[in-house]
Design an enzyme around this catalytic site. Sequence first.
Site, PDB file in Angstrom:
ATOM      1  CG  ASN A   1      29.249 -18.206 -40.470  1.00 13.83           C
ATOM      2  OD1 ASN A   1      28.387 -19.061 -40.328  1.00 13.83           O
ATOM      3  ND2 ASN A   1      29.121 -16.971 -39.996  1.00 13.83           N
ATOM      4  CD1 TRP A   2      29.054 -22.352 -45.793  1.00 10.62           C
ATOM      5  CD2 TRP A   2      28.030 -24.323 -45.563  1.00 10.62           C
ATOM      6  NE1 TRP A   2      29.746 -23.278 -46.542  1.00 10.62           N
ATOM      7  CE2 TRP A   2      29.142 -24.496 -46.409  1.00 10.62           C
ATOM      8  CE3 TRP A   2      27.228 -25.435 -45.262  1.00 10.62           C
ATOM      9  CZ2 TRP A   2      29.470 -25.733 -46.970  1.00 10.62           C
ATOM     10  CZ3 TRP A   2      27.555 -26.658 -45.810  1.00 10.62           C
ATOM     11  CH2 TRP A   2      28.661 -26.808 -46.663  1.00 10.62           C
ATOM     12  CE  LYS A   3      27.389 -14.757 -42.403  1.00  4.65           C
ATOM     13  NZ  LYS A   3      27.369 -13.322 -42.475  1.00  4.65           N
TER      14      LYS A   3
ATOM     15  CG  HIS B   1      28.751 -14.376 -36.604  1.00  4.44           C
ATOM     16  ND1 HIS B   1      27.846 -13.458 -37.063  1.00  4.44           N
ATOM     17  CD2 HIS B   1      29.637 -14.569 -37.605  1.00  4.44           C
ATOM     18  CE1 HIS B   1      28.169 -13.123 -38.308  1.00  4.44           C
ATOM     19  NE2 HIS B   1      29.252 -13.782 -38.656  1.00  4.44           N
TER      20      HIS B   1
ATOM     21  CD  GLU C   1      25.243 -12.628 -39.600  1.00  4.83           C
ATOM     22  OE1 GLU C   1      25.096 -13.859 -39.576  1.00  4.83           O
ATOM     23  OE2 GLU C   1      25.794 -12.025 -40.548  1.00  4.83           O
TER      24      GLU C   1
ATOM     25  CD  GLU D   1      33.363 -12.542 -38.943  1.00  4.52           C
ATOM     26  OE1 GLU D   1      33.544 -13.046 -40.047  1.00  4.52           O
ATOM     27  OE2 GLU D   1      32.337 -12.706 -38.288  1.00  4.52           O
TER      28      GLU D   1
ATOM     29  N   GLY E   1      28.935  -8.985 -45.017  1.00 10.07           N
ATOM     30  CA  GLY E   1      27.847  -9.105 -45.984  1.00 10.07           C
ATOM     31  C   GLY E   1      27.537  -7.813 -46.718  1.00 10.07           C
TER      32      GLY E   1
ATOM     33  CB  SER F   1      33.070  -8.175 -47.755  1.00 11.07           C
ATOM     34  OG  SER F   1      31.761  -7.802 -47.350  1.00 11.07           O
TER      35      SER F   1
ATOM     36  N   GLY G   1      31.931 -15.708 -45.101  1.00 11.40           N
ATOM     37  CA  GLY G   1      30.495 -15.962 -45.128  1.00 11.40           C
ATOM     38  C   GLY G   1      30.027 -16.257 -46.543  1.00 11.40           C
TER      39      GLY G   1
HETATM   40  P1  PGA Z   1      30.685 -12.247 -45.290  1.00  7.73           P
HETATM   41  O1  PGA Z   1      30.392 -12.808 -43.802  1.00  7.73           O
HETATM   42  O2  PGA Z   1      31.940 -12.938 -45.769  1.00  7.73           O
HETATM   43  O3  PGA Z   1      29.472 -12.648 -46.074  1.00  7.73           O
HETATM   44  O4  PGA Z   1      30.855 -10.769 -45.157  1.00  7.73           O
HETATM   45  C1  PGA Z   1      31.445 -13.026 -42.894  1.00  7.73           C
HETATM   46  C2  PGA Z   1      30.888 -13.560 -41.599  1.00  7.73           C
HETATM   47  O5  PGA Z   1      29.801 -13.125 -41.194  1.00  7.73           O
HETATM   48  O6  PGA Z   1      31.515 -14.428 -40.948  1.00  7.73           O
END
Ligand code: PGA
Length: 229
Positions: A8-10, A86, A88, A152, A158, A188, A209
């Site tokens: 997931n590149w956000k 997600h 976010e 998650e 993150g 993470s 991510g």
């Molecule tokens: P992260 O993000 O690996 O940077 O913790 C995971 C995600 O939000 O899918």
Amino acid sequence: MTKLIAGNWKMFKGPAETLAFFDGFEAPDGVDVVLCPPFVSLEAAVGEEWPIYAQSVHWAADGAFTGEISAQMLVEIGVAGALVGHSERRQLFGETDDTVRRRAEAALEAGLGVIACVGETETEREAGETEAVLRRQVAVIPKHERLVIAYEPVWAIGTGKTATPQMAQDAHALIKSLHETRVLYGGSVKPDNAAELLSQPAVDGALVGGASLDPDSFAAICRAAASLS
Ligand code: PGA
């Protein structure tokens, strides 16, 4: 079963950086790989050999929904699926269990794959509410052969804090008791903790991510998964 590793590149990587990533990325056999670039980079990515998912999708086919993208539009350019729910999106953009359900249903109806994300916040975990939160979030997710769930824990995204392999295993086992599907772990995941998390019996893959932005670190996670499949 073959593990699934999704990146997931956000809100990172426009089309030029997307192409540069694929120039440097190689995945081994024995692992399913999905990448989720931002909307504007989807067309650059769909020419590559891996299935490409959007990071969200709207429930309507078209209409007055400024800023949204429909499943039909994704299908038209060769996108294979979408993330929905997600954390976010839930925390920053008002996504609710109901909108997650509607997005997932519309995507499946249009023939897309779906990775539906669930997970508790730190406050919820500390209050002993993890199970109740997961039960509530999973209850609205449609059951479909093209749907995968990603667990998650919000406090692990993150932050560099990872759920222990046992915490992941317990949450995944609960989710699988509610919804018969592959369950990915996210939060993470890095090359140095991937093998331990992925070797838990109920962990069917990872949603990555930060570590998916670099082709070498993402490839290392894919190799760890391939060696366990
Ligand atoms: P992260 O993000 O690996 O940077 O913790 C995971 C995600 O939000 O899918």
